[in-house]
Design an enzyme around this catalytic site. Structure first.
Site, PDB file in Angstrom:
ATOM      1  N   GLY A 158      -6.367  -1.110   6.011  1.00 32.15           N
ATOM      2  CA  GLY A 158      -7.507  -1.813   6.603  1.00 32.15           C
ATOM      3  C   GLY A 158      -8.843  -1.251   6.162  1.00 32.15           C
ATOM      4  NE  ARG A 159     -11.351  -1.366   0.924  1.00 31.26           N
ATOM      5  CZ  ARG A 159     -10.604  -1.309  -0.180  1.00 31.26           C
ATOM      6  NH1 ARG A 159     -10.278  -0.149  -0.680  1.00 31.26           N
ATOM      7  NH2 ARG A 159     -10.192  -2.405  -0.772  1.00 31.26           N
ATOM      8  CG  ASP A 199      -8.319  -4.704   4.466  1.00 34.10           C
ATOM      9  OD1 ASP A 199      -7.127  -4.388   4.610  1.00 34.10           O
ATOM     10  OD2 ASP A 199      -9.018  -4.313   3.514  1.00 34.10           O
ATOM     11  CB  THR A 258      -8.481  -9.488   3.203  1.00 36.58           C
ATOM     12  OG1 THR A 258      -8.288  -8.104   3.521  1.00 36.58           O
ATOM     13  CG2 THR A 258      -9.538 -10.039   4.135  1.00 36.58           C
ATOM     14  CG  ASN A 267     -14.767  -7.693   1.862  1.00 40.00           C
ATOM     15  OD1 ASN A 267     -13.872  -7.311   1.119  1.00 40.00           O
ATOM     16  ND2 ASN A 267     -14.956  -7.194   3.068  1.00 40.00           N
ATOM     17  CG  LEU A 312       6.915  -0.812   3.232  1.00 40.15           C
ATOM     18  CD1 LEU A 312       7.559   0.200   4.163  1.00 40.15           C
ATOM     19  CD2 LEU A 312       7.988  -1.578   2.471  1.00 40.15           C
TER      20      LEU A 312
HETATM   21  O1  F6P Z   1      -7.967  -4.633   0.773  1.00 42.98           O
HETATM   22  C1  F6P Z   1      -6.655  -4.704   1.155  1.00 42.98           C
HETATM   23  C2  F6P Z   1      -6.007  -3.357   1.108  1.00 42.98           C
HETATM   24  O2  F6P Z   1      -4.666  -3.565   1.423  1.00 42.98           O
HETATM   25  C3  F6P Z   1      -6.655  -2.284   2.005  1.00 42.98           C
HETATM   26  O3  F6P Z   1      -6.233  -2.334   3.319  1.00 42.98           O
HETATM   27  C4  F6P Z   1      -6.232  -1.018   1.326  1.00 42.98           C
HETATM   28  O4  F6P Z   1      -7.107   0.046   1.538  1.00 42.98           O
HETATM   29  C5  F6P Z   1      -6.246  -1.411  -0.118  1.00 42.98           C
HETATM   30  O5  F6P Z   1      -6.033  -2.798  -0.180  1.00 42.98           O
HETATM   31  C6  F6P Z   1      -5.186  -0.691  -0.913  1.00 42.98           C
HETATM   32  O6  F6P Z   1      -5.190  -1.147  -2.197  1.00 42.98           O
HETATM   33  P1  F6P Z   1      -4.230  -0.588  -3.343  1.00 42.98           P
HETATM   34  O7  F6P Z   1      -2.841  -0.995  -2.987  1.00 42.98           O
HETATM   35  O8  F6P Z   1      -4.732  -1.205  -4.581  1.00 42.98           O
HETATM   36  O9  F6P Z   1      -4.391   0.905  -3.309  1.00 42.98           O
END
Ligand code: F6P
Length: 419
Positions: A194-195, A147, A145, A117, A305
């Site tokens: 998945g935020r 997510d 994504t 997004n 992972l």
């Molecule tokens: O947006 C994809 C994602 O994998 C989310 O699920 C997660 O919160 C974020 O990226 C983590 O990002 P990074 O590895 O940059 O901390």
């Protein structure tokens, strides 16, 4: 009247990587070549790298059919990714001038961006700027994504493979937990990415089958998370079983809107889009359980992972990612701009899906959540509708190409150093 000669294409990868993002890259490349474009450039580290003049000619990387097959099986963003937010087009045009000058110099007709997004915000702004300045470059988004939170699409490439990994890992964790008896029992908490959306965490339920009861509880970020109620749930479960396995989303929040991850020793890191790094949720909850209940605990953060596990990728996912890349290229070639390719599900069983293009303005920066009625009433599991939705997306395998017992990835000597 003779048709204008086709010139070049540029493609970039942006946002969090997945196990399928490079399959989309391979799909864009193949379709661009088949449709008669001369060169397909790859942005190194997305639009951020492009602004620094960092790009590469993809035909130097994908030289044979074997290279393309390896690329499809290579996790993470092959070209390097970025999380870069373009300024508002009415506030600061310097960045846009720079990007469009580079596109002009490279004789680009089509710009394809593979991302989620936030990355669709880039397609939205660049296509708006093209209209504002009368540029003929077409900008099309290719969804990606883990997510699975993009609006208007049934699902996103990358999600199926991550969901398959999560279902499999949770099943293996349950099995492991069952084997050793521990005084007072044990609570294992698995933290899933998945935020703010629970699509990935819900996939923990895929562990359930004839040979496995599945996780004992699943907490999605769509509902607020009440720590005292969670503790009570753990106590009740421990009365019935010696090993309790619970999946929690990294994005669960307390009723006052605070991420549970912020209650522990979480990092304060915030990205360009203002997203906090969410980590340490399972660790924090395990500490509370250990302190209040006094049993053994184990926190497992699946972390990167779950998005890099190309060795157990879903065949449906990898093939769809490739097709969606091709569909994005086709759309741009046929004149679309300011659009993103979406996947439309036609049926669950047999699983059938097709692609369409939708206005990126209706997708950028939005987050699609798990519907409330796909979560059980008490908020501690997903329903059968959720399982029916996700199950087709994890089907089939893509056998890794093994060399010396380890999966081989696409690697071109010298290229990684350039990054
Ligand atoms: O947006 C994809 C994602 O994998 C989310 O699920 C997660 O919160 C974020 O990226 C983590 O990002 P990074 O590895 O940059 O901390």
């Amino acid at each position: 009247m003779s048709k204008k000669e086709k010139r070049n294409v540029i493609v970039g990868q942006s946002g969090g990587p997945t196990a399928a993002i490079n399959s989309s890259l391979a799909g864009v490349f193949r379709t661009a070549i088949d449709r008669g474009y001369k060169k397909v450039y790859g942005m190194i580290h997305g639009v951020q790298g492009l602004m620094e003049g960092r790009y590469t000619d993809l035909s130097e990387h994908i030289r044979t059919g074997l290279d393309a097959e390896l690329l499809k099986r290579t996790p993470s963003a092959y070209l390097g990714s970025c999380r870069y937010k373009l300024p508002d087009i009415h506030e600061d045009q310097e960045v846009y001038k720079k990007i469009f000058q580079i596109l002009d110099d490279l004789e680009i007709d089509c710009f394809i961006y593979i991302g989620g997004n936030d990355s669709m915000d880039t397609i939205k702004k660049l296509s708006d700027y093209a209209i504002l300045t009368g540029s003929a470059v077409r900008f099309v988004g290719c969804p990606k994504t883990i997510d699975n939170d993009l609006a208007l699409t049934d699902h996103t490439p990358g999600y199926g493979s991550a969901a398959k990994y999560i279902g499999t890992s949770v099943k293996e964790i349950i099995r492991d937990g069952w084997s050793l008896e521990t005084k007072n029992g044990q609570v294992i908490i698995v933290e899933v990415m998945g935020r703010n959306a629970g699509w990935l965490t819900g996939a923990a339920a895929l562990a359930k089958g004839e040979d496995c009861d599945g996780p004992d509880a699943i907490y999605l970020p769509e509902l607020s998370f009440d720590i005292p109620k969670f503790m009570e749930k753990c106590r009740q479960l421990l009365k019935k079983k010696a090993s309790v396995v619970i999946a929690v989303s990294e994005g669960i929040k307390t009723p006052d809107g605070k991420y549970v991850s912020e209650l522990g020793n979480a990092t304060d890191y915030v990205d360009a889009f203002g997203h906090k790094q969410l980590t340490g949720t399972a660790r924090y909850l395990c500490d509370v359980v250990a302190k209040e209940i006094g049993c053994k605990t184990r926190s497992i953060e699946l972390s990167t992972l779950q998005r890099a596990a190309s060795h157990s990728a879903s065949r449906v996912d990898i093939l769809e990612a490739y097709e969606v890349g091709g569909a994005a290229m086709k759309a741009a070639d046929e004149g679309d701009s300011g659009k993103m390719v979406v996947i439309q599900r036609l049926s669950d069983d047999p699983y059938q899906a097709g692609t369409e293009v939708k206005d990126v303005h209706k997708i950028a920066n939005d987050e699609r959540m798990v519907p409330r009625d796909w979560i059980t009433k008490d908020g501690t599991y997903v329903t059968s509708e959720f399982i029916t939705y996700v199950r087709p997306l994890i089907q089939g395998d893509v056998a890794p190409i093994m060399v010396d017992g380890i999966p081989r990835h696409l690697f071109v000597p010298g290229f990684q150093e350039q990054l």
